[in-house]
Design a protein around this motif. Structure first.
Motif, PDB file in Angstrom:
ATOM      1  N   ARG A 139      14.745  11.462  14.107  1.00  0.00           N
ATOM      2  CA  ARG A 139      15.145  12.858  14.281  1.00  0.00           C
ATOM      3  C   ARG A 139      16.534  12.890  14.901  1.00  0.00           C
ATOM      4  NH1 ARG A 139      12.922  18.089  14.933  1.00  0.00           N
ATOM      5  NH2 ARG A 139      13.846  19.331  16.603  1.00  0.00           N
ATOM      6  N   ARG A 140      17.431  13.683  14.315  1.00  0.00           N
ATOM      7  CA  ARG A 140      18.769  13.891  14.878  1.00  0.00           C
ATOM      8  C   ARG A 140      19.094  15.385  14.795  1.00  0.00           C
ATOM      9  NH1 ARG A 140      23.371  10.734  15.632  1.00  0.00           N
ATOM     10  NH2 ARG A 140      21.801   9.141  16.110  1.00  0.00           N
ATOM     11  N   THR A 141      19.367  16.000  15.928  1.00  0.00           N
ATOM     12  CA  THR A 141      19.631  17.434  15.983  1.00  0.00           C
ATOM     13  C   THR A 141      21.116  17.701  16.234  1.00  0.00           C
ATOM     14  OG1 THR A 141      19.157  17.503  18.352  1.00  0.00           O
ATOM     15  CG2 THR A 141      17.317  17.896  16.852  1.00  0.00           C
ATOM     16  N   ASN A 142      21.501  18.965  16.056  1.00  0.00           N
ATOM     17  CA  ASN A 142      22.865  19.430  16.343  1.00  0.00           C
ATOM     18  C   ASN A 142      23.912  18.517  15.728  1.00  0.00           C
ATOM     19  OD1 ASN A 142      21.907  21.623  17.892  1.00  0.00           O
ATOM     20  ND2 ASN A 142      21.622  20.257  19.645  1.00  0.00           N
ATOM     21  N   THR A 143      23.791  18.314  14.425  1.00  0.00           N
ATOM     22  CA  THR A 143      24.719  17.452  13.710  1.00  0.00           C
ATOM     23  C   THR A 143      25.226  18.167  12.463  1.00  0.00           C
ATOM     24  OG1 THR A 143      25.029  15.213  12.854  1.00  0.00           O
ATOM     25  CG2 THR A 143      22.971  16.315  12.288  1.00  0.00           C
ATOM     26  N   ASP A 144      26.282  17.658  11.876  1.00  0.00           N
ATOM     27  CA  ASP A 144      26.895  18.262  10.696  1.00  0.00           C
ATOM     28  C   ASP A 144      26.221  17.733   9.433  1.00  0.00           C
ATOM     29  OD1 ASP A 144      28.477  19.360   8.756  1.00  0.00           O
ATOM     30  OD2 ASP A 144      30.356  18.481   9.459  1.00  0.00           O
ATOM     31  N   THR A 145      25.543  18.609   8.703  1.00  0.00           N
ATOM     32  CA  THR A 145      24.867  18.210   7.465  1.00  0.00           C
ATOM     33  C   THR A 145      25.443  18.950   6.258  1.00  0.00           C
ATOM     34  OG1 THR A 145      23.161  19.877   7.912  1.00  0.00           O
ATOM     35  CG2 THR A 145      22.706  17.606   8.614  1.00  0.00           C
ATOM     36  N   ARG A 146      26.650  19.469   6.391  1.00  0.00           N
ATOM     37  CA  ARG A 146      27.320  20.140   5.282  1.00  0.00           C
ATOM     38  C   ARG A 146      28.423  19.259   4.721  1.00  0.00           C
ATOM     39  NH1 ARG A 146      29.117  26.149   6.491  1.00  0.00           N
ATOM     40  NH2 ARG A 146      29.507  25.989   4.249  1.00  0.00           N
ATOM     41  N   ASP A 147      28.878  19.622   3.533  1.00  0.00           N
ATOM     42  CA  ASP A 147      30.007  18.954   2.899  1.00  0.00           C
ATOM     43  C   ASP A 147      30.957  20.041   2.388  1.00  0.00           C
ATOM     44  OD1 ASP A 147      31.280  16.483   1.920  1.00  0.00           O
ATOM     45  OD2 ASP A 147      30.906  17.355  -0.055  1.00  0.00           O
ATOM     46  N   VAL A 148      32.166  19.659   2.003  1.00  0.00           N
ATOM     47  CA  VAL A 148      33.093  20.642   1.456  1.00  0.00           C
ATOM     48  C   VAL A 148      32.579  21.188   0.126  1.00  0.00           C
ATOM     49  CG1 VAL A 148      35.113  19.717   2.616  1.00  0.00           C
ATOM     50  CG2 VAL A 148      34.441  18.785   0.399  1.00  0.00           C
TER      51      VAL A 148
ATOM     52  N   ARG B  19       0.852  -1.187   0.000  1.00  0.00           N
ATOM     53  CA  ARG B  19       0.000   0.000   0.000  1.00  0.00           C
ATOM     54  C   ARG B  19       0.886   1.235   0.000  1.00  0.00           C
ATOM     55  NH1 ARG B  19      -0.687   2.849   4.776  1.00  0.00           N
ATOM     56  NH2 ARG B  19      -0.096   1.806   6.742  1.00  0.00           N
ATOM     57  N   TRP B  20       0.356   2.336  -0.536  1.00  0.00           N
ATOM     58  CA  TRP B  20       1.111   3.574  -0.630  1.00  0.00           C
ATOM     59  C   TRP B  20       1.235   4.244   0.727  1.00  0.00           C
ATOM     60  CZ3 TRP B  20       3.885   4.589  -4.753  1.00  0.00           C
ATOM     61  CH2 TRP B  20       3.509   4.075  -5.991  1.00  0.00           C
ATOM     62  N   GLN B  21       2.428   4.759   1.005  1.00  0.00           N
ATOM     63  CA  GLN B  21       2.678   5.539   2.208  1.00  0.00           C
ATOM     64  C   GLN B  21       3.448   6.800   1.839  1.00  0.00           C
ATOM     65  OE1 GLN B  21       4.427   2.170   4.734  1.00  0.00           O
ATOM     66  NE2 GLN B  21       3.186   3.284   6.227  1.00  0.00           N
ATOM     67  N   CYS B  22       3.204   7.865   2.567  1.00  0.00           N
ATOM     68  CA  CYS B  22       3.884   9.130   2.319  1.00  0.00           C
ATOM     69  C   CYS B  22       5.135   9.221   3.188  1.00  0.00           C
ATOM     70  CB  CYS B  22       2.957  10.303   2.632  1.00  0.00           C
ATOM     71  SG  CYS B  22       3.695  11.914   2.293  1.00  0.00           S
ATOM     72  N   LEU B  23       6.281   9.347   2.534  1.00  0.00           N
ATOM     73  CA  LEU B  23       7.561   9.480   3.220  1.00  0.00           C
ATOM     74  C   LEU B  23       8.037  10.919   3.059  1.00  0.00           C
ATOM     75  CD1 LEU B  23      10.065   8.360   4.659  1.00  0.00           C
ATOM     76  CD2 LEU B  23      10.900   7.585   2.423  1.00  0.00           C
ATOM     77  N   LEU B  24       8.299  11.573   4.184  1.00  0.00           N
ATOM     78  CA  LEU B  24       8.692  12.981   4.194  1.00  0.00           C
ATOM     79  C   LEU B  24      10.021  13.116   4.919  1.00  0.00           C
ATOM     80  CD1 LEU B  24       7.593  15.872   3.499  1.00  0.00           C
ATOM     81  CD2 LEU B  24       6.716  15.948   5.841  1.00  0.00           C
ATOM     82  N   GLY B  25      10.978  13.764   4.265  1.00  0.00           N
ATOM     83  CA  GLY B  25      12.285  13.998   4.867  1.00  0.00           C
ATOM     84  C   GLY B  25      12.598  15.477   4.955  1.00  0.00           C
ATOM     85  N   HIS B  26      13.356  15.872   5.972  1.00  0.00           N
ATOM     86  CA  HIS B  26      13.694  17.284   6.206  1.00  0.00           C
ATOM     87  C   HIS B  26      15.140  17.370   6.665  1.00  0.00           C
ATOM     88  CE1 HIS B  26      13.289  21.003   9.013  1.00  0.00           C
ATOM     89  NE2 HIS B  26      13.643  21.392   7.801  1.00  0.00           N
ATOM     90  N   VAL B  27      15.905  18.267   6.035  1.00  0.00           N
ATOM     91  CA  VAL B  27      17.296  18.496   6.405  1.00  0.00           C
ATOM     92  C   VAL B  27      17.525  19.982   6.591  1.00  0.00           C
ATOM     93  CG1 VAL B  27      19.712  18.255   5.726  1.00  0.00           C
ATOM     94  CG2 VAL B  27      18.077  16.492   5.091  1.00  0.00           C
ATOM     95  N   VAL B  28      18.113  20.372   7.706  1.00  0.00           N
ATOM     96  CA  VAL B  28      18.628  21.728   7.907  1.00  0.00           C
ATOM     97  C   VAL B  28      20.133  21.645   7.696  1.00  0.00           C
ATOM     98  CG1 VAL B  28      18.960  23.624   9.523  1.00  0.00           C
ATOM     99  CG2 VAL B  28      16.796  22.367   9.507  1.00  0.00           C
ATOM    100  N   ILE B  29      20.644  22.433   6.753  1.00  0.00           N
ATOM    101  CA  ILE B  29      22.047  22.330   6.364  1.00  0.00           C
ATOM    102  C   ILE B  29      22.895  23.272   7.213  1.00  0.00           C
ATOM    103  CG2 ILE B  29      23.663  22.518   4.440  1.00  0.00           C
ATOM    104  CD1 ILE B  29      21.195  22.168   2.574  1.00  0.00           C
ATOM    105  N   ASN B  30      23.724  22.694   8.069  1.00  0.00           N
ATOM    106  CA  ASN B  30      24.601  23.468   8.940  1.00  0.00           C
ATOM    107  C   ASN B  30      25.679  22.531   9.471  1.00  0.00           C
ATOM    108  OD1 ASN B  30      25.450  24.748  11.719  1.00  0.00           O
ATOM    109  ND2 ASN B  30      24.415  26.380  10.588  1.00  0.00           N
ATOM    110  N   ASP B  31      26.891  23.075   9.718  1.00  0.00           N
ATOM    111  CA  ASP B  31      27.973  22.191  10.160  1.00  0.00           C
ATOM    112  C   ASP B  31      27.951  21.897  11.656  1.00  0.00           C
ATOM    113  OD1 ASP B  31      28.695  24.702  10.950  1.00  0.00           O
ATOM    114  OD2 ASP B  31      30.598  24.766   9.873  1.00  0.00           O
ATOM    115  N   THR B  32      27.147  22.625  12.436  1.00  0.00           N
ATOM    116  CA  THR B  32      27.067  22.345  13.873  1.00  0.00           C
ATOM    117  C   THR B  32      25.633  22.163  14.361  1.00  0.00           C
ATOM    118  OG1 THR B  32      27.087  24.722  14.355  1.00  0.00           O
ATOM    119  CG2 THR B  32      29.212  23.561  14.410  1.00  0.00           C
ATOM    120  N   THR B  33      24.694  22.891  13.796  1.00  0.00           N
ATOM    121  CA  THR B  33      23.302  22.808  14.252  1.00  0.00           C
ATOM    122  C   THR B  33      22.396  22.194  13.183  1.00  0.00           C
ATOM    123  OG1 THR B  33      22.834  25.076  13.496  1.00  0.00           O
ATOM    124  CG2 THR B  33      23.575  24.777  15.785  1.00  0.00           C
ATOM    125  N   GLY B  34      22.970  21.327  12.370  1.00  0.00           N
ATOM    126  CA  GLY B  34      22.192  20.669  11.329  1.00  0.00           C
ATOM    127  C   GLY B  34      21.151  19.725  11.911  1.00  0.00           C
TER     128      GLY B  34
END
Length: 332
Positions: free
Chosen positions: A286-295, A258-273
């Motif tokens: 949910r994971r807070t205060n993580t690095d979500t940036r790249d070079v 059956r169909w399900q709705c998958l929703l993802g959210h990313v805040v891009i930041n090297d310390t508060t991602g």
């Protein structure tokens, strides 16, 4: 692009994005209607001209906008006619692969609204970057198609599609296979937020003992090919970020058939991602205060099964009504 999936001992493997190039704003002069903001539809000629938008009235107000970037015809299969044999649908019947009339649909937004809002017209969401509901029957909206021991097929079956009459079937044929559609975002990201929404259906026979990426945001720059991805692992949705080797497993199991709705959210930041995801409106991780940036900036997206671990057996997933935006998305 390669993304990472985890085994029972959490052994990682890179996920590599295919070639993705980047462009600036899209010139719609002479392109078929409907038109984006800042353009209007010349209905006599059915083309876009500079001026006020017609608000999508040619499509009953339900059109979510123009292609996110021009199509490089040398890198996509506009007809999806290569597999002319019948394909098995989720209900056991056989369905021929859907072919697109390239002469009619190649430049036309064939209606990314054919199920995106479940029949309720709210117009394009704020900050929309790209959307696809496969109602055009092919892959003209995408920049490239990467298949290795895998098959991507647009299935036509109104009874089993999430919305409209078509959806994407992504299937690996051998262990470790991958198959993904890719497109460059209209601009690159080193900060801000990204929201991804996709409807998924997992056939009862599909297994994800090690896991498989479903959609990913990547750098598209060699040699890094880093990515952040939403995955199906075991019985749960998970997220992974390769720059920091961060894996977050969800707590909400996905359903079968059956169909399900998958929703993802990313805040891009090297310390508060921030990483978070919901399944049918229930937060799964949910994971807070993580690095979500790249070079390198985030620049490309993929959809399908961009990567599976070499130990992951052949599997299959169905996908429909895909969106990525800078502003919050919701599951209607």
């Amino acid at each position: 692009m390669r993304s990472m999936v985890r085994s029972g001992t959490w052994v990682a493997a890179w996920l590599v994005f295919g070639t993705g190039c980047f462009v600036g704003s899209v010139d719609l002069e002479g392109r078929p209607c409907p038109c984006a903001s800042g353009w209007r539809c010349d209905e006599a000629r059915n083309v876009c001209v500079r001026g006020e938008s017609d608000g999508g009235t040619r499509d009953g107000g339900r059109d979510a906008g123009v292609d996110a970037r021009p199509v490089d015809a040398s890198r996509v299969d506009a007809s999806d006619a290569s597999d002319a044999s019948s394909d098995s649908s989720v209900d056991g019947s056989t369905e021929p692969d859907a072919a697109v009339d390239a002469g009619t649909d190649a430049g036309v937004d064939a209606g990314i609204d054919g199920g995106i809002d479940a029949g309720i017209d709210a117009g394009p969401p704020p900050g929309l970057l790209f959307a696809e509901d496969f109602e055009g029957g092919g892959f003209v909206r995408w920049d490239y198609r990467d298949e290795m021991m895998a098959n991507l097929t647009v299935i036509t079956n109104a009874a089993s599609a999430h919305g409209g009459s078509r959806y994407l079937r992504a299937r690996t044929d051998m262990a470790g296979g991958r198959g993904a559609l890719g497109v460059a975002l209209p601009r690159t990201f080193t900060s801000g937020e990204l929201w991804i929404r996709v409807y998924i259906r997992v056939p009862a026979a599909s297994t994800f003992t090690i896991g498989a990426s479903i959609t990913a945001v990547g750098t598209g720059v060699a040699p890094a090919y880093h990515s952040m991805s939403l995955q199906l692992s075991g019985a749960f949705v998970s997220m992974y970020s390769s720059p920091t080797n961060l894996y977050v497993e969800g707590t909400e199991p996905f359903a079968r058939d059956r169909w399900q709705c998958l929703l993802g959210h990313v805040v891009i930041n090297d310390t508060t991602g921030l990483f978070e995801a919901w399944l049918d409106g229930t937060r799964s991780l949910r994971r807070t205060n993580t690095d979500t940036r790249d070079v390198n900036p985030w620049a490309v997206i993929e959809l399908g099964i961009p990567y599976t671990d070499p130990g992951q057996a052949p599997t299959e997933v169905h996908l429909d009504d895909y969106m990525i935006a800078e502003a919050p998305l919701a599951c209607p």
